[in-house]
Design a protein around this motif. Sequence first.
Motif, PDB file in Angstrom:
ATOM      1  N   SER A  27       0.876  -1.174   0.000  1.00 36.53           N
ATOM      2  CA  SER A  27       0.000   0.000   0.000  1.00 36.53           C
ATOM      3  C   SER A  27       0.916   1.226   0.000  1.00 36.53           C
ATOM      4  CB  SER A  27      -0.868   0.032   1.248  1.00 36.53           C
ATOM      5  OG  SER A  27      -1.594  -1.170   1.389  1.00 36.53           O
ATOM      6  N   PHE A  42      -6.168   6.364   6.682  1.00 37.24           N
ATOM      7  CA  PHE A  42      -5.457   5.621   5.636  1.00 37.24           C
ATOM      8  C   PHE A  42      -6.110   5.963   4.296  1.00 37.24           C
ATOM      9  CE2 PHE A  42      -5.034   2.859   9.437  1.00 37.24           C
ATOM     10  CZ  PHE A  42      -3.658   2.890   9.558  1.00 37.24           C
ATOM     11  N   ILE A  70     -11.896  -6.232   3.361  1.00 38.35           N
ATOM     12  CA  ILE A  70     -10.561  -5.751   2.938  1.00 38.35           C
ATOM     13  C   ILE A  70      -9.516  -6.877   2.912  1.00 38.35           C
ATOM     14  CG2 ILE A  70     -10.961  -3.442   3.885  1.00 38.35           C
ATOM     15  CD1 ILE A  70      -9.094  -4.351   6.278  1.00 38.35           C
ATOM     16  N   ALA A  86      -5.464  -8.749   7.668  1.00 45.83           N
ATOM     17  CA  ALA A  86      -4.156  -9.071   7.079  1.00 45.83           C
ATOM     18  C   ALA A  86      -3.917 -10.573   6.903  1.00 45.83           C
ATOM     19  CB  ALA A  86      -3.024  -8.448   7.906  1.00 45.83           C
ATOM     20  N   ARG A 141       3.850   4.443   7.164  1.00 48.93           N
ATOM     21  CA  ARG A 141       4.577   3.249   7.573  1.00 48.93           C
ATOM     22  C   ARG A 141       5.743   2.939   6.629  1.00 48.93           C
ATOM     23  NH1 ARG A 141      -1.114   0.261   7.629  1.00 48.93           N
ATOM     24  NH2 ARG A 141      -1.213   1.575   5.770  1.00 48.93           N
TER      25      ARG A 141
HETATM   26  O1  FUB Z   1      -3.213  -0.103   4.953  1.00 48.55           O
HETATM   27  C1  FUB Z   1      -4.546   0.049   5.397  1.00 48.55           C
HETATM   28  C2  FUB Z   1      -4.902  -1.030   6.364  1.00 48.55           C
HETATM   29  O2  FUB Z   1      -4.036  -0.993   7.484  1.00 48.55           O
HETATM   30  C3  FUB Z   1      -4.739  -2.440   5.848  1.00 48.55           C
HETATM   31  O3  FUB Z   1      -5.725  -2.812   4.950  1.00 48.55           O
HETATM   32  C4  FUB Z   1      -4.747  -3.165   7.140  1.00 48.55           C
HETATM   33  O4  FUB Z   1      -4.359  -4.502   7.068  1.00 48.55           O
HETATM   34  C5  FUB Z   1      -3.802  -2.308   7.963  1.00 48.55           C
HETATM   35  O5  FUB Z   1      -2.455  -2.622   7.713  1.00 48.55           O
END
Ligand code: FUB
Length: 316
Positions: free
Chosen positions: A29, A45, A134, A222, A299
């Motif tokens: 990501s 995010f 997700i 995850a 991150r």
């Molecule tokens: O990166 C966004 C979200 O944060 C991911 O989909 C999750 O697994 C967590 O890492």
Amino acid sequence: MEPRYIYPNDFMADPSAHVFNGKLYLYPSHDREGSVSENDNGDHFDMKDYHCLSLEDPDNGICVDEGMILSIEDIPWAGRQLWDSDVVEKNGRYYLMFCLKDRNDIFRMGIATSDSPTGPFKAEADPIRGSYSIDPCLFKDDDGEVYCYFGGIWGGQLQWYKDNKLIEFPILPKGTELAPQPRVVKMTGDVLQFDEAPRPVVILDSNHIPMQAENLHHFFEASWMHKRGGKYYFSYSTGDTHMICYAVGDNPYGPFVYQGVLLEPVVGWTTHHSICEYNGKWYLFHHDSAPSGGKTWLRSLKVKSLDYDDEGRIIP
Ligand code: FUB
């Protein structure tokens, strides 16, 4: 080998690692500084594209950016928040599966295809029928069948689904209730759709009882699958207890019996990983937020080596 950073050039997370044509690629990501402050819904995010990275030597050196492979602007059904993705190769074609909120703010999963692992990838017109939540992980078994493991609670919306249907009130189990369960589904031969209804993945605790919500090693998000010595290793993040754990089974659908912790909590709220064999060695790729001073939405990618004992247990 101690965990080490592999891409100091930019903030990236959720690395999915694969070897294609003898070369090691990462599909992370692409974190960015957005305008929304941190909340339990994960609105902070707010990612908008994906890059493919390659890494010649996981023990040394850093990743090379192979360029942008998909932008949110090129996904016809896009709303916001391009989260975790994964790539599988089948019959010489590459399939990128991603999760993204649609215009109703519902997470769905989509496919984009390419004839190269470094893209560019072209998104299908619509999300995968019947997809939700997700964190897709695409696993190709030795017989060529492709399975998708997915799901994540809280901001990942899995708690809003029962029997693959959207429900009126979310289910967030507590105490001795059954812990949240990820999902597994076989993909169609062309890897564009689900070939069946997604099934819950059963994770059994060390007493071989389905894991309960109060167990600190419960599933949160995850999913990752890898296979070694004929065994299926399902690994996952425990989310609010911040660990990466794994469980082992005899077939892609499970059940999987809990084995242990692969990664203790890192700096930052999220933890997310993949496991991949490259040049005869096994590696765990993950992220933490130390370089951004703990900003959980910014991150950085890391790698560490993994070993196995004679019984196939992972020595982290
Ligand atoms: O990166 C966004 C979200 O944060 C991911 O989909 C999750 O697994 C967590 O890492």
